[in-house]
Design an enzyme around this catalytic site. Sequence first.
Site, mmCIF file in Angstrom:
data_model
loop_
_atom_site.group_PDB
_atom_site.id
_atom_site.type_symbol
_atom_site.label_atom_id
_atom_site.label_comp_id
_atom_site.label_asym_id
_atom_site.label_seq_id
_atom_site.Cartn_x
_atom_site.Cartn_y
_atom_site.Cartn_z
ATOM 1 N N ARG A 27 -18.186 56.194 30.313
ATOM 2 C CA ARG A 27 -16.821 56.238 29.763
ATOM 3 C C ARG A 27 -15.876 55.289 30.490
ATOM 4 O O ARG A 27 -14.684 55.588 30.651
ATOM 5 C CB ARG A 27 -16.256 57.664 29.792
ATOM 6 N N ARG A 31 -9.546 56.745 28.156
ATOM 7 C CA ARG A 31 -8.173 57.222 28.357
ATOM 8 C C ARG A 31 -7.589 57.133 29.753
ATOM 9 O O ARG A 31 -6.385 57.248 29.908
ATOM 10 C CB ARG A 31 -8.054 58.661 27.847
ATOM 11 N N ARG A 40 -5.141 52.529 21.532
ATOM 12 C CA ARG A 40 -5.584 53.731 20.816
ATOM 13 C C ARG A 40 -4.465 54.255 19.911
ATOM 14 O O ARG A 40 -4.722 54.731 18.808
ATOM 15 C CB ARG A 40 -6.019 54.783 21.847
ATOM 16 N N ASP A 77 -19.167 56.147 19.502
ATOM 17 C CA ASP A 77 -19.318 57.553 19.901
ATOM 18 C C ASP A 77 -20.657 58.087 19.419
ATOM 19 O O ASP A 77 -21.157 57.660 18.373
ATOM 20 C CB ASP A 77 -18.182 58.410 19.325
ATOM 21 N N TYR A 153 -24.254 69.567 17.984
ATOM 22 C CA TYR A 153 -22.970 69.322 17.304
ATOM 23 C C TYR A 153 -23.082 69.603 15.804
ATOM 24 O O TYR A 153 -22.182 70.182 15.202
ATOM 25 C CB TYR A 153 -22.512 67.875 17.513
HETATM 26 O O1 CP3 Z 1 -16.933 53.744 27.678
HETATM 27 C C1 CP3 Z 1 -17.870 54.343 27.118
HETATM 28 O O2 CP3 Z 1 -18.625 55.130 27.725
HETATM 29 C C2 CP3 Z 1 -18.170 54.024 25.664
HETATM 30 C C3 CP3 Z 1 -17.683 54.918 24.682
HETATM 31 C C4 CP3 Z 1 -18.146 56.361 24.543
HETATM 32 C C5 CP3 Z 1 -17.278 57.352 24.004
HETATM 33 N N1 CP3 Z 1 -17.999 58.503 23.862
HETATM 34 C C6 CP3 Z 1 -15.872 57.142 23.650
HETATM 35 C C7 CP3 Z 1 -14.983 58.302 23.378
HETATM 36 C C8 CP3 Z 1 -19.391 56.956 24.765
HETATM 37 C C9 CP3 Z 1 -20.656 56.373 25.381
HETATM 38 C C10 CP3 Z 1 -19.282 58.314 24.328
HETATM 39 C C11 CP3 Z 1 -20.400 59.276 24.367
HETATM 40 C C12 CP3 Z 1 -20.175 60.668 23.990
HETATM 41 N N2 CP3 Z 1 -19.358 61.153 23.003
HETATM 42 C C13 CP3 Z 1 -20.870 61.761 24.548
HETATM 43 C C14 CP3 Z 1 -21.967 61.657 25.586
HETATM 44 C C15 CP3 Z 1 -21.461 61.563 26.956
HETATM 45 C C16 CP3 Z 1 -20.852 62.832 27.482
HETATM 46 O O3 CP3 Z 1 -19.631 62.798 27.737
HETATM 47 O O4 CP3 Z 1 -21.587 63.813 27.632
HETATM 48 C C17 CP3 Z 1 -20.404 62.930 23.918
HETATM 49 C C18 CP3 Z 1 -20.849 64.352 24.198
HETATM 50 C C19 CP3 Z 1 -19.437 62.541 22.939
HETATM 51 C C20 CP3 Z 1 -18.732 63.413 21.975
HETATM 52 C C21 CP3 Z 1 -17.276 63.319 22.047
HETATM 53 N N3 CP3 Z 1 -16.512 62.203 21.752
HETATM 54 C C22 CP3 Z 1 -16.356 64.364 22.387
HETATM 55 C C23 CP3 Z 1 -16.778 65.760 22.794
HETATM 56 C C24 CP3 Z 1 -15.069 63.826 22.296
HETATM 57 C C25 CP3 Z 1 -13.766 64.576 22.455
HETATM 58 C C26 CP3 Z 1 -13.550 65.056 23.805
HETATM 59 C C27 CP3 Z 1 -13.182 63.932 24.703
HETATM 60 O O5 CP3 Z 1 -13.863 63.691 25.728
HETATM 61 O O6 CP3 Z 1 -12.176 63.310 24.371
HETATM 62 C C28 CP3 Z 1 -15.182 62.466 21.947
HETATM 63 C C29 CP3 Z 1 -14.093 61.491 21.781
HETATM 64 C C30 CP3 Z 1 -14.174 60.216 22.538
HETATM 65 N N4 CP3 Z 1 -15.276 59.419 22.638
HETATM 66 C C31 CP3 Z 1 -13.097 59.590 23.246
HETATM 67 C C32 CP3 Z 1 -13.602 58.390 23.767
HETATM 68 C C33 CP3 Z 1 -12.866 57.350 24.554
HETATM 69 C C34 CP3 Z 1 -11.682 60.113 23.338
HETATM 70 C C35 CP3 Z 1 -11.001 60.051 22.021
HETATM 71 C C36 CP3 Z 1 -9.648 59.363 22.011
HETATM 72 O O7 CP3 Z 1 -9.439 58.335 22.674
HETATM 73 O O8 CP3 Z 1 -8.796 59.877 21.270
#
Ligand code: CP3
Length: 348
Positions: A27, A31, A40, A77, A153
């Site tokens: 990540r 954010r 964003r 994602d 999910y």
């Molecule tokens: O920089 C990176 O790593 C690349 C982008 C990336 C995102 N999600 C962006 C994201 C990657 C590799 C992921 C993987 C991801 N997504 C996982 C596996 C890794 C982990 O954390 O276990 C999972 C479980 C998700 C599912 C997911 N996506 C959730 C549960 C959420 C909401 C909760 C949260 O953490 O915000 C997201 C949204 C998400 N994915 C955001 C980002 C930057 C935030 C959304 C936003 O900016 O509004």
Amino acid sequence: MAGAENSLFIRTLQGETSVRPPVWLMRQAGRYLPEYREIRATAKNFLDFCYTPSLSVEATLQPLRRYPFDAAILFADILLILDAMDRGLRFETGEGPILNPLEKASDLEKVNLSKVATRLSPVMETVSRLKQNLEPGFPLIGFAGSPWTVAVYAIEGRGGTDKKLPKLWAYTRPDELKAVLDHIVLATTEYLKAQVEAGVDALMLFDSWAENLPDTVFDWLVIEPTKKLVANLWAEGITVPIIGFPRGAGAKLPDYVARTGVTAVGLDTGQVPAFVNANLPAGFPVQGHLDPLTMIAGGKAMLNRADELIEAYRSAERPHVFNLGHGITPDANPENVAELMKHIQAMG
Ligand code: CP3
């Protein structure tokens, strides 16, 4: 081949050791960076953001302008695959992801698998634009969720749960769950194949919900579907390194490594270096696993543990990609990331 074979990151995944480990952070785009929050805010919602290549390219590149990371990760994602499979994915502010809960395997069978990659073509457009923007030979990581985590999910219809429903499926409707996993394996094969064709240099499989599973169940929920996915990718002629990340696998890690066929394994925050060194094959590459909360705490808590991890794998001559044990949190301090990077860079 996209030309990143000589990068420190890819060489480490292929089994080489070096003076300092290559570094990237899960990540790393997102954010905790004010410049991410700014772009964003220009998108209607998170899905639109992911499907707009100009924004996804920019989000991928932002952390690389601040820090000397050794790899980029595609901004997307793990849940996009479920959008492509018509599961009604939406991200609601403050709530995380929501989907229409899956009731039976046949709900997925309506999906035309050959169309998955077409539906996700904006992601492939992001990959090819990134390959044009990154320095030649700079590695780009593509990724997907592992079948079990994607199934969690799909069945729960949301994240952050105790996995009660999908685990009950495992006990009461195993054939139905196997069919769901098989379907996700096929769709993910198409998706990852398209990412590699578009130019990614390595793949990561996020199994975020692999924790707290009985060993017998772990076997068919986590290991078997991952093994099938890896075998499918090989059958498609894909040779890029594959990093598996079974978060929370604990003592089941050696079995995962022995049987899935992944090139390297991501370690979570709670994993124990002495256990890893004693139980994984000599020279098998690992990635991880500094506690992401140290990126809020900073100082000695961050630097001493980073040193401990680096030394533990260095002294065992184990190839090590430095990373966190899970994603960096939105309240991480960007200054701490800078300090950590400076510290590791100074090693050589
Ligand atoms: O920089 C990176 O790593 C690349 C982008 C990336 C995102 N999600 C962006 C994201 C990657 C590799 C992921 C993987 C991801 N997504 C996982 C596996 C890794 C982990 O954390 O276990 C999972 C479980 C998700 C599912 C997911 N996506 C959730 C549960 C959420 C909401 C909760 C949260 O953490 O915000 C997201 C949204 C998400 N994915 C955001 C980002 C930057 C935030 C959304 C936003 O900016 O509004």
